[in-house]
Design an enzyme around this catalytic site. Structure first.
Site, PDB file in Angstrom:
ATOM      1  N   ARG A  27       0.815  -1.223   0.000  1.00 62.10           N
ATOM      2  CA  ARG A  27       0.000   0.000   0.000  1.00 62.10           C
ATOM      3  C   ARG A  27       0.850   1.276   0.000  1.00 62.10           C
ATOM      4  O   ARG A  27       0.454   2.285   0.603  1.00 62.10           O
ATOM      5  CB  ARG A  27      -0.936   0.039   1.217  1.00 62.10           C
ATOM      6  N   ARG A  31      -3.344   6.605   1.244  1.00 63.99           N
ATOM      7  CA  ARG A  31      -3.854   7.786   1.939  1.00 63.99           C
ATOM      8  C   ARG A  31      -2.891   8.480   2.884  1.00 63.99           C
ATOM      9  O   ARG A  31      -3.147   9.609   3.294  1.00 63.99           O
ATOM     10  CB  ARG A  31      -5.125   7.410   2.713  1.00 63.99           C
ATOM     11  N   ARG A  40      -6.897  11.645  -5.541  1.00 60.63           N
ATOM     12  CA  ARG A  40      -8.191  10.983  -5.375  1.00 60.63           C
ATOM     13  C   ARG A  40      -9.330  12.002  -5.429  1.00 60.63           C
ATOM     14  O   ARG A  40     -10.371  11.753  -6.022  1.00 60.63           O
ATOM     15  CB  ARG A  40      -8.236  10.191  -4.066  1.00 60.63           C
ATOM     16  N   ASP A  77      -6.913  -2.760  -7.126  1.00 57.20           N
ATOM     17  CA  ASP A  77      -7.402  -3.434  -5.931  1.00 57.20           C
ATOM     18  C   ASP A  77      -7.674  -4.890  -6.248  1.00 57.20           C
ATOM     19  O   ASP A  77      -7.958  -5.229  -7.404  1.00 57.20           O
ATOM     20  CB  ASP A  77      -8.679  -2.768  -5.406  1.00 57.20           C
ATOM     21  N   TYR A 153     -14.731 -11.986   0.390  1.00 56.21           N
ATOM     22  CA  TYR A 153     -15.474 -10.755   0.068  1.00 56.21           C
ATOM     23  C   TYR A 153     -16.709 -11.062  -0.773  1.00 56.21           C
ATOM     24  O   TYR A 153     -17.757 -10.428  -0.614  1.00 56.21           O
ATOM     25  CB  TYR A 153     -14.559  -9.771  -0.673  1.00 56.21           C
TER      26      TYR A 153
HETATM   27  O1  CP3 Z   1       0.035  -1.769  -2.422  1.00 51.32           O
HETATM   28  C1  CP3 Z   1      -0.296  -0.844  -3.187  1.00 51.32           C
HETATM   29  O2  CP3 Z   1       0.088   0.336  -3.050  1.00 51.32           O
HETATM   30  C2  CP3 Z   1      -1.119  -1.197  -4.416  1.00 51.32           C
HETATM   31  C3  CP3 Z   1      -2.510  -0.991  -4.321  1.00 51.32           C
HETATM   32  C4  CP3 Z   1      -3.387  -1.930  -3.494  1.00 51.32           C
HETATM   33  C5  CP3 Z   1      -4.626  -1.473  -2.969  1.00 51.32           C
HETATM   34  N1  CP3 Z   1      -5.265  -2.532  -2.446  1.00 51.32           N
HETATM   35  C6  CP3 Z   1      -5.098  -0.099  -3.030  1.00 51.32           C
HETATM   36  C7  CP3 Z   1      -6.164   0.338  -2.118  1.00 51.32           C
HETATM   37  C8  CP3 Z   1      -3.285  -3.291  -3.212  1.00 51.32           C
HETATM   38  C9  CP3 Z   1      -2.155  -4.270  -3.498  1.00 51.32           C
HETATM   39  C10 CP3 Z   1      -4.496  -3.664  -2.542  1.00 51.32           C
HETATM   40  C11 CP3 Z   1      -4.795  -5.034  -2.134  1.00 51.32           C
HETATM   41  C12 CP3 Z   1      -5.977  -5.303  -1.310  1.00 51.32           C
HETATM   42  N2  CP3 Z   1      -7.198  -4.709  -1.370  1.00 51.32           N
HETATM   43  C13 CP3 Z   1      -6.043  -6.338  -0.335  1.00 51.32           C
HETATM   44  C14 CP3 Z   1      -4.949  -7.309  -0.007  1.00 51.32           C
HETATM   45  C15 CP3 Z   1      -3.887  -6.713   0.828  1.00 51.32           C
HETATM   46  C16 CP3 Z   1      -4.329  -6.341   2.226  1.00 51.32           C
HETATM   47  O3  CP3 Z   1      -4.312  -5.117   2.504  1.00 51.32           O
HETATM   48  O4  CP3 Z   1      -4.679  -7.226   2.983  1.00 51.32           O
HETATM   49  C17 CP3 Z   1      -7.332  -6.299   0.212  1.00 51.32           C
HETATM   50  C18 CP3 Z   1      -7.863  -7.203   1.304  1.00 51.32           C
HETATM   51  C19 CP3 Z   1      -8.065  -5.280  -0.455  1.00 51.32           C
HETATM   52  C20 CP3 Z   1      -9.484  -4.913  -0.279  1.00 51.32           C
HETATM   53  C21 CP3 Z   1      -9.662  -3.521   0.141  1.00 51.32           C
HETATM   54  N3  CP3 Z   1      -9.382  -2.414  -0.651  1.00 51.32           N
HETATM   55  C22 CP3 Z   1     -10.174  -3.048   1.360  1.00 51.32           C
HETATM   56  C23 CP3 Z   1     -10.609  -3.942   2.511  1.00 51.32           C
HETATM   57  C24 CP3 Z   1     -10.201  -1.662   1.293  1.00 51.32           C
HETATM   58  C25 CP3 Z   1     -10.790  -0.715   2.308  1.00 51.32           C
HETATM   59  C26 CP3 Z   1      -9.928  -0.611   3.507  1.00 51.32           C
HETATM   60  C27 CP3 Z   1      -8.934   0.470   3.309  1.00 51.32           C
HETATM   61  O5  CP3 Z   1      -7.761   0.275   3.647  1.00 51.32           O
HETATM   62  O6  CP3 Z   1      -9.366   1.539   2.848  1.00 51.32           O
HETATM   63  C28 CP3 Z   1      -9.653  -1.273   0.043  1.00 51.32           C
HETATM   64  C29 CP3 Z   1      -9.446   0.105  -0.460  1.00 51.32           C
HETATM   65  C30 CP3 Z   1      -8.092   0.455  -0.967  1.00 51.32           C
HETATM   66  N4  CP3 Z   1      -7.319  -0.323  -1.791  1.00 51.32           N
HETATM   67  C31 CP3 Z   1      -7.412   1.689  -0.776  1.00 51.32           C
HETATM   68  C32 CP3 Z   1      -6.217   1.632  -1.496  1.00 51.32           C
HETATM   69  C33 CP3 Z   1      -5.172   2.703  -1.653  1.00 51.32           C
HETATM   70  C34 CP3 Z   1      -7.951   2.877  -0.009  1.00 51.32           C
HETATM   71  C35 CP3 Z   1      -8.971   3.536  -0.859  1.00 51.32           C
HETATM   72  C36 CP3 Z   1      -9.065   5.024  -0.605  1.00 51.32           C
HETATM   73  O7  CP3 Z   1      -8.283   5.776  -1.205  1.00 51.32           O
HETATM   74  O8  CP3 Z   1      -9.939   5.407   0.163  1.00 51.32           O
END
Ligand code: CP3
Length: 364
Positions: A27, A31, A40, A77, A153
């Site tokens: 990640r 944010r 964003r 994602d 999910y």
């Molecule tokens: O690593 C990176 O920088 C690449 C981008 C990336 C995102 N999600 C961007 C994201 C990657 C590799 C993921 C993987 C992901 N997404 C996983 C597996 C890794 C982990 O964290 O366990 C999972 C379970 C998800 C599902 C997901 N996406 C959730 C549960 C959420 C909401 C929770 C949260 O942290 O906001 C997201 C949203 C998400 N995916 C964001 C980002 C940058 C935040 C969105 C925002 O900008 O509000």
């Protein structure tokens, strides 16, 4: 063949010697960076960032412009895949992901199919655009969720703290869960192969929820499907080997079995002792991890001390990629990431030169 100018990550994933320990952060584009929040806001929403190749490129490159990271990771994602299957993904502001049509009955489960990859073309276009934007700086990592984590999910319809719908299905109609996992595994294999074809130079499978399973269930419902994916991946592209990393959060007790899937590297969360992990996997795979993301909430000295401790625990032998044990928190002070990147590079160079002292201090 276009090998990146900095190919330290690819070498470390293949357990080749490197001058220092490469690092990237799960990640890393997100944010905690004010420039990400600004992008964003301009795009409209998180999914608008993902669906537009220019925005995806812009935010992928943001952490690399601030820090000397050794890899970029595709901005997308894991939930794009079930969205393409027709489950209707949305992200409500301040909440987690939601699916409009979760898999809750046999008819919906039986109707599930590998989606037309054209529905995920925006991801492949982002991969190609990011490669172009990166020039030849560092490698680009592609990724997917594991079949089981995606199923969590898809069945729960969002996040969960007990996975009760998944477990209800597993312990009443296991064949239906296996059907979902089979479709997911075939989808992920094609999806990752397309990412590789469009320029992803390494790929990682995120099994965020495999750790919620018993040992027996992990083997049959998560690991087996990741093994099938690894077996079906295109491991060479453009004359270069494409390393595959598996990461099961909470999966430290299964590392030996994970290493037997034929993958190149395993991600470790912060609960695992690196020396113990190395004993479990021998020299089969590289290891990635595993600093507690919470350590980035500490003082600059605290961050540096913890990073040195992690590097010392892995030792200077080839086959370590520094990362966090899970995604970086949105509350992380960006300055602490600068401290981390600097200390990982400096201390690991000193380790290789034999200049790191036994109390973990770097004399170089
Ligand atoms: O690593 C990176 O920088 C690449 C981008 C990336 C995102 N999600 C961007 C994201 C990657 C590799 C993921 C993987 C992901 N997404 C996983 C597996 C890794 C982990 O964290 O366990 C999972 C379970 C998800 C599902 C997901 N996406 C959730 C549960 C959420 C909401 C929770 C949260 O942290 O906001 C997201 C949203 C998400 N995916 C964001 C980002 C940058 C935040 C969105 C925002 O900008 O509000």
């Amino acid at each position: 063949m276009t090998r990146p100018a900095n190919d330290t990550l690819l070498r470390a994933l293949l357990r080749e010697p490197t001058d220092y320990t490469p690092l990237w952060l799960m990640r890393q584009a997100g944010r905690y960076l004010p420039e990400y929040r600004a992008s964003r806001a301009r795009a409209g929403s998180f999914m608008d960032l993902c669906r537009n190749a220019d925005f995806a490129t812009e935010v992928t490159l943001q952490p690399l412009e601030r820090y000397a990271l050794d890899a970029a990771i595709l901005f997308s994602d894991i939930l794009t895949v079930p969205d393409a299957m027709g489950l209707g993904l949305s992200f409500a502001e301040g909440e987690g992901p939601r699916f409009a049509s979760p898999l809750r009955d046999e008819a919906a489960i039986r109707a599930l199919e590998v989606p037309d990859m054209a529905r995920l073309d925006y991801v492949f276009q982002a991969v190609a655009a990011i490669r172009k934007g990166l020039g030849n700086r560092v490698p680009l990592i592609g990724f997917s969720g594991s079949p089981f984590t995606l199923a969590c999910y898809m069945i729960e319809g969002g996040g969960s703290d007990d996975f009760r719908h998944v477990k209800a299905l597993m312990y009443s109609r296991p064949e239906l869960l296996h059907h979902i996992l089979d479709v997911n595994a075939r989808t992920v294999t094609t999806y990752l192969n397309e990412q590789i074809a469009h320029g992803a130079q390494a790929v990682m499978i995120f099994d965020t929820w495999g750790g919620a399973l018993s040992s027996a269930a992990y083997r049959s419902f998560s690991l087996e499907y990741m093994r099938r994916i690894v077996a079906g991946l295109r491991r060479e592209h453009d004359g270069a080997r494409v390393p595959v990393t598996l990461f099961t959060k909470g999966g430290g007790q299964w590392l030996a079995d994970m290493a037997d899937t034929g993958c190149d590297a395993l991600g470790l969360d912060w609960t695992v002792a690196p020396a113990q992990a190395r004993t479990l996997v021998g020299s089969k795979v590289a290891l990635q991890g595993n600093m507690d993301p919470g350590a980035l909430m500490g003082s600059a000295n605290g961050v540096a001390a913890e990073a040195r401790r992690v590097l010392d625990a892995f030792g200077p032998a080839p086959g370590h990629v520094f990362n966090l044990g899970h995604g970086i928190s949105q509350h992380t002070p960006p300055d602490n990431v600068a401290v981390l990147v600097d200390i990982v590079h400096r201390h690991s160079r000193a380790q290789r030169a034999g200049l790191a002292t036994s109390d973990g201090a770097t004399t170089a």
